[in-house]
Every structure is written in structure tokens, then in C-alpha cells.
Design an enzyme around this catalytic site. Structure first.
Site, mmCIF file in Angstrom:
data_model
loop_
_atom_site.group_PDB
_atom_site.id
_atom_site.type_symbol
_atom_site.label_atom_id
_atom_site.label_comp_id
_atom_site.label_asym_id
_atom_site.label_seq_id
_atom_site.Cartn_x
_atom_site.Cartn_y
_atom_site.Cartn_z
ATOM 1 N N ASP A 1 10.259 -10.959 -9.255
ATOM 2 C CA ASP A 1 10.308 -9.873 -8.270
ATOM 3 C C ASP A 1 9.429 -8.738 -8.802
ATOM 4 O OD1 ASP A 1 10.940 -7.652 -6.756
ATOM 5 O OD2 ASP A 1 13.110 -7.928 -6.915
ATOM 6 N N ILE A 2 8.376 -8.423 -8.079
ATOM 7 C CA ILE A 2 7.394 -7.444 -8.561
ATOM 8 C C ILE A 2 8.024 -6.053 -8.764
ATOM 9 C CG2 ILE A 2 6.503 -6.624 -6.323
ATOM 10 C CD1 ILE A 2 3.651 -7.015 -7.527
ATOM 11 N N GLY B 1 9.146 -8.083 3.761
ATOM 12 C CA GLY B 1 8.521 -8.739 2.616
ATOM 13 C C GLY B 1 8.482 -7.877 1.372
ATOM 14 N N VAL B 2 7.373 -7.966 0.671
ATOM 15 C CA VAL B 2 7.255 -7.224 -0.584
ATOM 16 C C VAL B 2 7.196 -5.717 -0.312
ATOM 17 C CG1 VAL B 2 4.717 -7.352 -0.789
ATOM 18 C CG2 VAL B 2 6.133 -7.285 -2.837
ATOM 19 N N ASP B 3 6.657 -5.329 0.814
ATOM 20 C CA ASP B 3 6.572 -3.920 1.212
ATOM 21 C C ASP B 3 7.985 -3.324 1.312
ATOM 22 O OD1 ASP B 3 5.473 -1.557 2.154
ATOM 23 O OD2 ASP B 3 4.941 -2.343 4.129
ATOM 24 N N SER C 1 -1.213 -10.859 1.748
ATOM 25 C CA SER C 1 -1.464 -11.566 3.021
ATOM 26 C C SER C 1 -0.781 -12.928 3.146
ATOM 27 C CB SER C 1 -2.968 -11.748 3.300
ATOM 28 O OG SER C 1 -3.576 -10.531 3.666
ATOM 29 N N GLY D 1 2.383 -13.836 3.267
ATOM 30 C CA GLY D 1 3.688 -13.900 3.911
ATOM 31 C C GLY D 1 3.518 -13.739 5.412
ATOM 32 N N VAL D 2 3.954 -12.597 5.907
ATOM 33 C CA VAL D 2 3.878 -12.293 7.341
ATOM 34 C C VAL D 2 2.457 -12.477 7.879
ATOM 35 C CG1 VAL D 2 4.140 -10.407 9.026
ATOM 36 C CG2 VAL D 2 5.796 -10.658 7.180
ATOM 37 N N TYR D 3 1.431 -12.160 7.092
ATOM 38 C CA TYR D 3 0.052 -12.196 7.573
ATOM 39 C C TYR D 3 -0.563 -13.607 7.571
ATOM 40 C CZ TYR D 3 -0.362 -7.071 7.969
ATOM 41 O OH TYR D 3 -0.226 -5.753 8.341
HETATM 42 N N1 APR Z 1 8.039 -9.635 -5.393
HETATM 43 C C1 APR Z 1 6.917 -10.385 -5.370
HETATM 44 N N2 APR Z 1 6.458 -11.008 -4.264
HETATM 45 C C2 APR Z 1 7.173 -10.865 -3.127
HETATM 46 C C3 APR Z 1 8.358 -10.098 -3.052
HETATM 47 C C4 APR Z 1 8.785 -9.458 -4.260
HETATM 48 N N3 APR Z 1 9.891 -8.707 -4.296
HETATM 49 N N4 APR Z 1 8.824 -10.146 -1.785
HETATM 50 C C5 APR Z 1 7.978 -10.936 -1.084
HETATM 51 N N5 APR Z 1 6.995 -11.383 -1.886
HETATM 52 C C6 APR Z 1 5.841 -12.234 -1.569
HETATM 53 C C7 APR Z 1 5.970 -13.179 -0.402
HETATM 54 O O1 APR Z 1 6.627 -14.366 -0.809
HETATM 55 C C8 APR Z 1 4.510 -13.452 -0.064
HETATM 56 O O2 APR Z 1 4.011 -14.515 -0.878
HETATM 57 O O3 APR Z 1 4.769 -11.402 -1.193
HETATM 58 C C9 APR Z 1 3.788 -12.175 -0.500
HETATM 59 C C10 APR Z 1 3.220 -11.356 0.610
HETATM 60 O O4 APR Z 1 4.041 -11.451 1.757
HETATM 61 P P1 APR Z 1 4.369 -10.227 2.716
HETATM 62 O O5 APR Z 1 5.237 -9.253 1.993
HETATM 63 O O6 APR Z 1 4.865 -10.781 3.990
HETATM 64 O O7 APR Z 1 2.925 -9.501 2.902
HETATM 65 P P2 APR Z 1 1.688 -9.840 3.881
HETATM 66 O O8 APR Z 1 1.595 -11.262 4.244
HETATM 67 O O9 APR Z 1 0.494 -9.190 3.231
HETATM 68 O O10 APR Z 1 2.062 -9.069 5.206
HETATM 69 C C11 APR Z 1 2.044 -7.667 5.223
HETATM 70 O O11 APR Z 1 4.202 -7.535 6.235
HETATM 71 O O12 APR Z 1 6.099 -6.502 5.490
HETATM 72 C C12 APR Z 1 5.007 -6.369 6.285
HETATM 73 O O13 APR Z 1 4.588 -4.014 6.186
HETATM 74 C C13 APR Z 1 4.081 -5.263 5.811
HETATM 75 O O14 APR Z 1 2.958 -5.360 7.896
HETATM 76 C C14 APR Z 1 2.848 -5.664 6.529
HETATM 77 C C15 APR Z 1 2.842 -7.174 6.405
#
Ligand code: APR
Length: 167
Positions: free
Chosen positions: A10-11, A32-34, A117, A119-121
Site C-alpha cells: 500500500d503506497i 483507487g489510490v487517489d 492509469s 485501474g479506473v483508467y
Molecule cells: N497503493 C498502491 N497502489 C494502489 C493502491 C494503494 N493504496 N490503491 C490502488 N492502487 C493501484 C490499483 O490497483 C491500480 O493498479 O493503483 C493503480 C492505479 O489505479 P487507479 O487508482 O484506479 O488510478 P487510474 O487508473 O490512474 O485512474 C485515475 O481514478 O480514483 C480515480 O481520481 C482518480 O479519476 C482518477 C482515476
């Protein structure tokens, strides 16, 4: 010599100088990570983010780390995957380049990245790892950083990083 490694975890828990957030263009938090970073940092983070005027895709902005163990957070906005022929790789490479440049500019020595990018993206993990590893390695040829950590949230991502680093 800068070390480049991959870890699973977990970052938000990492005691590094700066962690990178895969943010949305409004920089006001999300899932997600945000979401995890904003929850762990506390309300001071979104308050500072509100003053930044958002962030373009491929760009990066820096804030404090607030209640995180990390001193700072670099917020970068990755591209949404639209099949790969809409400039996604260039935009993703720009996220890594701009984040590394900001870390150097602020004299931060250790930096951890999530899989921007992926996850959600919807960016395919194997292709994203190729961009990440290539871009980071190019930067490290002329770098003052001590350590770059690629953080995998699950085993599939960790395996992709390990393959990328071995290649
Ligand atoms: N620590 C490390 N990695 C994580 C954590 C964490 N706590 N939580 C999620 N991840 C990983 C996910 O498994 C994925 O591989 O982070 C990666 C990126 O996923 P997302 O968080 O969905 O980011 P992204 O694909 O760039 O989408 C960004 O999602 O949450 C919204 O506000 C954000 O609109 C933006 C979009």
C-alpha cells in the site's frame, strides 16, 4: 547510482520522501489510490489541492504529505486508455518524466509510484510497465535520486513489474 525496484504493498504506508498519486484532473480526490492517499493524508491535502487549479493529463503538481509518512505527494494525471492509438503512451511517459523532474527539483531522494492509469483508467498493465520502466531508466541516466520504487497493489501487477525490470 539510483536503485529501481518493485514491491507489493500500500503506497500510503511507505516511508519515502514522496509518493505519486494517480489523480483526476480536478485534483480533488477520487477512488483507487487517489482515495487511499487522500484518506490517509487527511483534509489538509484536499485543501491544498483546491489551490492548484487542477492538472492536465500528462502533467504533475506537488503538495505536502500531511498525515502520510511521505513528506510530499506528486499528483499526476494519467491518460484514459482508448485502445493505444490516442497518444496514451506519450502521455503516460510524460507523467513519469514530470514526476521525476519535480522530485529532483524539490531535492526529494526517494520516490514511489503506483501503476498510473492501470485501474479506473484501464491502461493494460504490461504496456504500462514497459512505458514506466523505459521512461524511468532514461531519467536515471542523469539523476540525483537515490531510489525509485514501483508499488504493486496485487500479485499480477508485481509480476508485470518483475518481468519489466528483468527485460
Ligand atoms: N497503493 C498502491 N497502489 C494502489 C493502491 C494503494 N493504496 N490503491 C490502488 N492502487 C493501484 C490499483 O490497483 C491500480 O493498479 O493503483 C493503480 C492505479 O489505479 P487507479 O487508482 O484506479 O488510478 P487510474 O487508473 O490512474 O485512474 C485515475 O481514478 O480514483 C480515480 O481520481 C482518480 O479519476 C482518477 C482515476
Amino acid at each position: 547510482m539510483t536503485r529501481l525496484s518493485a514491491v507489493k504493498g500500500d503506497i500510503t504506508k511507505l516511508e519515502v520522501d514522496v509518493i505519486v498519486n494517480a489523480a483526476a484532473p480536478d485534483l480533488l480526490g477520487g477512488g483507487g489510490v487517489d482515495g487511499a492517499i487522500h484518506r490517509a493524508a487527511g483534509p489538509g491535502l484536499v485543501a491544498q489541492c483546491r489551490t492548484l487549479g487542477g492538472c492536465d493529463t500528462g502533467d504533475a503538481k506537488i503538495t505536502g504529505g500531511y498525515r502520510l509518512p511521505a513528506k510530499a505527494v506528486i499528483h499526476t494525471v494519467g491518460p484514459i486508455w482508448h485502445g493505444g492509438d490516442h497518444g496514451e503512451a506519450d502521455l503516460l511517459a510524460s507523467c513519469y518524466r514530470k514526476s521525476l523532474a519535480l522530485a529532483q527539483q524539490y531535492d526529494l531522494k526517494t520516490i514511489a509510484f503506483p501503476a498510473i492509469s492501470c485501474g479506473v483508467y484501464g491502461y493494460p498493465i504490461g504496456e504500462a510497465v514497459d512505458v514506466a520502466v523505459t521512461t524511468i531508466r532514461e531519467h536515471l541516466e542523469d539523476s540525483t535520486l537515490d531510489e525509485v520504487i514501483l508499488v504493486a497493489f496485487n500479485d499480477e501487477i508485481l509480476s508485470a513489474y518483475e518481468r519489466g525490470l528483468a527485460g
